[in-house]
Structures are given as structure tokens and as C-alpha cells.
Scaffold this active site. Structure first.
Site, PDB file in Angstrom:
ATOM      1  N   TYR A  11       0.810  -1.217   0.000  1.00  0.00           N
ATOM      2  CA  TYR A  11       0.000   0.000   0.000  1.00  0.00           C
ATOM      3  C   TYR A  11       0.843   1.266   0.000  1.00  0.00           C
ATOM      4  O   TYR A  11       0.409   2.308  -0.465  1.00  0.00           O
ATOM      5  CB  TYR A  11      -0.917   0.015   1.227  1.00  0.00           C
ATOM      6  CG  TYR A  11      -2.142  -0.830   1.033  1.00  0.00           C
ATOM      7  CD1 TYR A  11      -3.342  -0.241   0.650  1.00  0.00           C
ATOM      8  CD2 TYR A  11      -2.101  -2.206   1.184  1.00  0.00           C
ATOM      9  CE1 TYR A  11      -4.476  -1.001   0.442  1.00  0.00           C
ATOM     10  CE2 TYR A  11      -3.225  -2.984   0.983  1.00  0.00           C
ATOM     11  CZ  TYR A  11      -4.406  -2.374   0.613  1.00  0.00           C
ATOM     12  OH  TYR A  11      -5.526  -3.128   0.393  1.00  0.00           O
ATOM     13  N   ASP A  31       9.890  -6.955  -4.531  1.00  0.00           N
ATOM     14  CA  ASP A  31       8.951  -7.638  -3.634  1.00  0.00           C
ATOM     15  C   ASP A  31       9.290  -9.117  -3.620  1.00  0.00           C
ATOM     16  O   ASP A  31       9.746  -9.662  -4.636  1.00  0.00           O
ATOM     17  CB  ASP A  31       7.505  -7.422  -4.094  1.00  0.00           C
ATOM     18  CG  ASP A  31       6.533  -7.598  -2.941  1.00  0.00           C
ATOM     19  OD1 ASP A  31       5.989  -6.585  -2.449  1.00  0.00           O
ATOM     20  OD2 ASP A  31       6.320  -8.752  -2.507  1.00  0.00           O
ATOM     21  N   THR A 130       6.174   1.301   9.859  1.00  0.00           N
ATOM     22  CA  THR A 130       5.923   1.723  11.245  1.00  0.00           C
ATOM     23  C   THR A 130       6.559   0.709  12.183  1.00  0.00           C
ATOM     24  O   THR A 130       6.361  -0.498  12.028  1.00  0.00           O
ATOM     25  CB  THR A 130       4.402   1.789  11.496  1.00  0.00           C
ATOM     26  OG1 THR A 130       3.824   2.609  10.487  1.00  0.00           O
ATOM     27  CG2 THR A 130       4.097   2.368  12.858  1.00  0.00           C
ATOM     28  N   LYS A 212       4.900   8.907  14.729  1.00  0.00           N
ATOM     29  CA  LYS A 212       3.988   8.061  13.946  1.00  0.00           C
ATOM     30  C   LYS A 212       3.073   7.253  14.871  1.00  0.00           C
ATOM     31  O   LYS A 212       1.859   7.167  14.666  1.00  0.00           O
ATOM     32  CB  LYS A 212       4.812   7.133  13.051  1.00  0.00           C
ATOM     33  CG  LYS A 212       4.046   5.996  12.425  1.00  0.00           C
ATOM     34  CD  LYS A 212       3.046   6.480  11.404  1.00  0.00           C
ATOM     35  CE  LYS A 212       2.092   5.366  11.049  1.00  0.00           C
ATOM     36  NZ  LYS A 212       1.584   5.431   9.715  1.00  0.00           N
ATOM     37  N   ASN A 216      -1.343   7.474  15.414  1.00  0.00           N
ATOM     38  CA  ASN A 216      -2.332   6.396  15.312  1.00  0.00           C
ATOM     39  C   ASN A 216      -2.908   6.025  16.674  1.00  0.00           C
ATOM     40  O   ASN A 216      -4.075   5.638  16.768  1.00  0.00           O
ATOM     41  CB  ASN A 216      -1.722   5.183  14.592  1.00  0.00           C
ATOM     42  CG  ASN A 216      -1.710   5.404  13.085  1.00  0.00           C
ATOM     43  OD1 ASN A 216      -2.215   6.422  12.600  1.00  0.00           O
ATOM     44  ND2 ASN A 216      -1.145   4.470  12.340  1.00  0.00           N
ATOM     45  N   ARG A 219      -5.645   8.409  17.553  1.00  0.00           N
ATOM     46  CA  ARG A 219      -6.903   8.069  16.881  1.00  0.00           C
ATOM     47  C   ARG A 219      -7.572   6.871  17.575  1.00  0.00           C
ATOM     48  O   ARG A 219      -8.771   6.877  17.812  1.00  0.00           O
ATOM     49  CB  ARG A 219      -6.620   7.763  15.407  1.00  0.00           C
ATOM     50  CG  ARG A 219      -7.839   7.925  14.516  1.00  0.00           C
ATOM     51  CD  ARG A 219      -7.417   8.175  13.088  1.00  0.00           C
ATOM     52  NE  ARG A 219      -8.515   8.029  12.155  1.00  0.00           N
ATOM     53  CZ  ARG A 219      -9.406   8.998  11.892  1.00  0.00           C
ATOM     54  NH1 ARG A 219      -9.332  10.152  12.512  1.00  0.00           N
ATOM     55  NH2 ARG A 219     -10.380   8.792  11.022  1.00  0.00           N
ATOM     56  N   ARG A 252     -13.663  23.305  21.004  1.00  0.00           N
ATOM     57  CA  ARG A 252     -12.442  22.534  21.293  1.00  0.00           C
ATOM     58  C   ARG A 252     -12.722  21.050  21.495  1.00  0.00           C
ATOM     59  O   ARG A 252     -11.923  20.337  22.079  1.00  0.00           O
ATOM     60  CB  ARG A 252     -11.740  23.120  22.530  1.00  0.00           C
ATOM     61  CG  ARG A 252     -11.018  24.435  22.216  1.00  0.00           C
ATOM     62  CD  ARG A 252     -10.418  25.079  23.436  1.00  0.00           C
ATOM     63  NE  ARG A 252     -11.418  25.502  24.393  1.00  0.00           N
ATOM     64  CZ  ARG A 252     -12.184  26.589  24.268  1.00  0.00           C
ATOM     65  NH1 ARG A 252     -12.041  27.365  23.219  1.00  0.00           N
ATOM     66  NH2 ARG A 252     -13.066  26.890  25.182  1.00  0.00           N
ATOM     67  N   CYS A 266      -3.025  -0.571  10.646  1.00  0.00           N
ATOM     68  CA  CYS A 266      -2.274   0.465  11.367  1.00  0.00           C
ATOM     69  C   CYS A 266      -2.832   0.710  12.753  1.00  0.00           C
ATOM     70  O   CYS A 266      -2.176   0.466  13.749  1.00  0.00           O
ATOM     71  CB  CYS A 266      -2.349   1.770  10.588  1.00  0.00           C
ATOM     72  SG  CYS A 266      -1.900   1.566   8.884  1.00  0.00           S
TER      73      CYS A 266
END
Ligand code: SAJ
Length: 428
Positions: A11, A31, A130, A212, A216, A219, A252, A266
Site C-alpha cells: 500500500y 517484492d 511503522t 507516527k 495512530n 486516533r 475545542r 495500522c
């Protein structure tokens, strides 16, 4: 920077390779999967992402992108291979705290080792995958340095593109560039400058790794908060979707959306890399992961309640991918719901217009109309555009029009006479 070797054509690696090849570089895409290479050699792209096929075809046709099984000497190497998590049993065997998965770095290590024989003085090696904090400094750089080649430049530049918007975000997003030293960061900035229009933010490699993971994890924790409020709302008789809309009017507050859980390669994975680095310091992150992982079982509980009293109910699962309008089922909470429903003995029908094949255990994929015709209850697990467009007429195909909506895909579009619409997170 002229010749660039990109290891891992997934990806991130494939779009990056094609982007570099169409911006003045000679790129070799590498690959280890024969299947991926064969498809690319035939001009086919194994990843479904808007605009990617034509970009890859243009890059291949120009001759600036070549594809191979192994690396060759180059000026720069970019590692963009997967870092999955090792499942719980194995993690426990490796000494992880109770039940916490850990990163499987085997692909990163193999890629770094594959580069070693081709390294030349002054080469730049960028890790985009990551990884847990300190991996660039403590795992990747030492492998490269063991080559004995002088003057190696090493950087971690995490990918930050959103599936569904990869090409636009590859160009437009700002880029965090973490060098093991200043020269490495500057060399990496020069390479990305050929196609990145966003800001280039230079730092050290370990900070870039943590940034990084922070993005994530931020989130994941905020989705867990929305999911926890969904459960509370069900108990106290409130519609969480309305409550979130109203809370988000505060200047806010930015609540995310509840749902059947968090999937993808992820967000359901990366927070564990932080836990791995500091298990005793991360109770919040661990709890958030478990709240999100508990959502599929909650959806199954909603189904169980809704079909109580129906003899041998048939359940149609609408949407199997981890989020809307993509074809990716990795870590998908929808598949977990399907597994749990089957384990409870329900007859389950799988339906997703974006998925072409499923492992046999999930059953045959059915078109939406057929799944609806045969079902007593439909559960919306992914809010694909096709499902958001379902009309009362479509639902009248059902034996009994009953919809459990875990994504708020149909709120306000169905009235009680059309179908019974039960919304996750609504106690009304
Ligand atoms: N989800 C919710 N509620 C929300 C938002 C998402 O339940 O409010 C769920 C989705 O349904 C899905 C999962 O979370 O199952 C993750 O979806 P996503 O769209 O939030 O993220 P990804 O995994 O597609 O991409 C993320 C992005 N990271 C951030 O937005 C911070 C992307 O920028 C990263 O590059 C990518 O992870 C990655 O590769 O790390």
C-alpha cells in the site's frame, strides 16, 4: 539522487515507487511475492486505490520503474515492508506482558539484510515501515553498519497516507523525517522533495518513530472514547450520534465515531508498539485497545437481542472491509463479528461489493439483494456508499425488515413502517 530501490510493493511501497519513477528517478521496485511481481509484470496492480493503476502503468511504460525479486546497487533504498503484530500466545512466549501483542520485525530485518550486499559508501537507507521506538537506531542501523561500508546515511520517515486517498496524501501531507544524524535527515529531505508538496519536518529517528505511533494511538484512544460513550448512551437512553454531533459544536471538542471496532493494518496494531516499549506506563493505551477490540462482541449482543424469538434466524452481514469504500479486510472488525455470529450458531450471509474473495470459512459472498432476500436481520458493519444508499424498498426484500446499524449509515432514512432500525450507541 538517481537510482532508488524500494523494498516492499504494498500500500505504501508501490505508490511511492511509482511516484518517484514519475518524478525523475530510476526506480527498482522489489517484492518477495512471486504473485505480486507476476501481476505487475502483466500491468496489473494488486492494490485497489484511486489513480494507482494508471500511475504504475505510466511508470512501468516509461522504463523508469522496473520490478524485481531482489535489490540492486542504488543511491537510496526505501524499506516499506509490513510490521504485523505477533499474536498473543507467541508474544507471551517471547516475554510480552499478559496478552499484549508485540511487533514482528522479521520483514524489516530481512529487507535490511537484503540491502547489505549492495551497499556503497554514501548510500541513503530510509525505513518507512511503522516500528516500535528505537528500531531504526537499535535494529536497522546496526545491520547496515555491519556491512563495514563507510558513510552510510540512515533515516526513518514514517508513511502517513490514508487508504482511499493515498496518492493525494503522498504528495500533499507533511513529512516527518528522522535522521540518525543531521546529514541523513537532510539527504532524505532532498529525496522526498522531488514529489512531496507538504512541509518537511526534520528530527531524529526515534522521535519520528514515536510521532507516527502517537498519531495512530491518538486516533485509537479517541475512537475507544466514542465507543465507550456509545455503550453508556445505550444504558442511559440517549442516542450517542446526536450527543456527539452536539458535543462537536464546542469549539475545542472533536469526538470521533463509534462503530463495530477498529481495523486495518495500522490503528489496530500500532498502539501495541508503544505498549511494547513501556508496558508499565501505558494503561490508557492498553485499555483503549481492549475497548475497541470488545466492540465486535457488543454488536453480536445487539443481534442476539434483536432476533430473540425468531426461530433459526438468518443474519446478513453487510460490509466486511475494515472501513468504508476500500477493499481491505485486514484486522477487520466486521470479520470478527461474522466469526462470533457463526460461533454462536447463527446462519450468517457474507456480503461486500468491494471484496472479491474470502477465506472459505466465512462462506460464499452474496450480492446485497440476495443476502437481504434471505435474511431475518441485516447488520451494517461497514458504511460503504452502496449501503448508505439502501432504500426502504431494498429492505422490503427482507423476510423481516430489521437492520442493526453499527455505523450510523441509515439514520433518519428509514421509518418504523419501512424497517426496524436499531442503531449501535442508541438507547432509544
Ligand atoms: N474508525 C472508527 N471511528 C472513527 C474513525 C475510524 O471506528 O471515527 C475505524 C475505521 O472504521 C477503521 C479504523 O478505525 O476500522 C481505522 O480507520 P482510519 O480511517 O481511522 O485509519 P486507517 O487505518 O485507514 O489509516 C490510518 C491513518 N492515521 C491517522 O489518521 C492518524 C493514516 O494517516 C495512516 O497513514 C495509516 O493509519 C497508517 O498506515 O498508519
Amino acid at each position: 539522487m538517481e537510482r532508488i530501490c524500494v523494498l516492499g510493493l504494498g500500500y505504501v511501497g508501490l505508490p511511492t515507487a511509482a511516484m518517484l519513477a514519475t518524478h525523475g528517478h530510476e526506480v527498482l521496485g522489489v517484492d518477495v511475492s512471486r504473485q505480486v511481481l507476476d501481476r505487475l509484470h502483466n500491468g496489473e496492480v494488486h492494490i485497489h486505490e484511486a489513480g494507482l493503476r494508471s500511475l504504475v502503468r505510466a511508470a512501468l511504460k516509461s522504463g523508469h520503474l522496473r520490478i524485481a525479486e531482489g535489490p540492486e546497487p542504488a543511491d537510496a533504498f526505501i524499506i516499506a515492508v509490513p510490521t504485523p503484530i505477533v499474536r498473543e500466545e507467541q508474544a507471551l512466549a517471547e516475554g510480552a506482558p499478559q496478552g499484549s501483542p508485540v511487533a514482528d520485525l522479521s520483514y524489516v530485518i530481512s529487507a535490511a539484510e537484503a540491502i547489505v550486499p549492495h551497499l556503497q559508501p554514501g548510500n541513503l537507507v530510509i525505513l518507512e515501515s511503522t516500528v516500535p521506538p528505537r528500531t531504526t537506531e537499535d535494529v536497522v542501523a546496526p545491520i547496515l553498519r555491519r556491512s563495514g561500508v563507510r558513510d552510510l546515511l540512515v533515516a526513518h520517515c514514517p508513511e502517513r497516507v490514508l487508504p482511499g486517498r493515498i496518492l493525494a496524501e503522498l504528495v500533499g501531507n507533511s513529512r516527518v523525517i528522522g535522521g540518525v544524524d543531521q546529514r541523513s535527515a537532510e539527504a532524505a529531505r532532498e529525496l522526498y522533495a522531488s514529489f512531496v508538496e507538504g512541509e518537511m519536518l526534520l528530527t531524529d529517528a526515534t522521535t519520528a518513530e514515536l510521532v507516527k505511533l502517537m498519531e495512530n494511538t491518538h486516533r485509537d484512544v479517541n475512537i475507544a472514547l466514542a465507543n465507550e460513550f456509545a455503550l453508556v448512551a445505550e444504558r442511559v437512553g440517549v442516542d450517542v450520534w446526536e450527543a456527539i454531533d452536539l458535543a462537536n459544536r464546542h469549539p475545542r471538542v472533536k469526538m470521533l465515531r463509534p462503530g463495530p471496532g477498529v481495523g486495518g493494518h495500522c490503528i489496530a496494531v500500532d498502539p501495541w508498539f508503544v505498549v511494547q516499549a513501556a508496558p508499565d506506563l501505558t494503561p490508557l493505551i492498553q485499555t483503549a485497545r481492549r475497548v475497541n477490540d470488545g466492540m465486535p462482541a457488543h454488536v453480536v449482543e445487539l443481534v442476539r437481542q434483536a432476533v430473540a424469538g425468531v426461530e433459526r434466524p438468518v443474519i446478513a452481514c453487510l460490509g466486511l472491509t475494515y472501513k468504508a469504500d476500500v477493499d481491505d479486510v485486514r484486522e477487520s472488525p466486521a470479520l470478527r463479528v461474522l466469526e462470533l455470529l457463526k460461533a454462536e450458531g447463527f446462519e450468517v450471509l457474507a456480503c461486500d461489493p468491494h471484496v472479491r474473495a474470502l477465506p472459505e470459512a466465512y462462506g460464499r459472498l452474496l450480492p446485497v439483494s440476495e443476502a437481504l432476500r434471505r435474511a431475518d436481520c441485516a447488520v451494517i458493519l461497514t458504511d460503504h456508499a452502496e449501503f448508505r444508499a439502501l432504500s426502504p424498498e431494498d429492505l422490503r426484500l427482507m423476510r423481516r425488515p430489521l437492520v442493526i446499524d453499527s455505523r450510523c449509515a441509515l439514520k433518519g432514512r428509514l421509518g418504523t413502517p419501512d424497517a426496524e432500525h436499531r442503531l449501535l450507541g442508541s438507547g432509544r
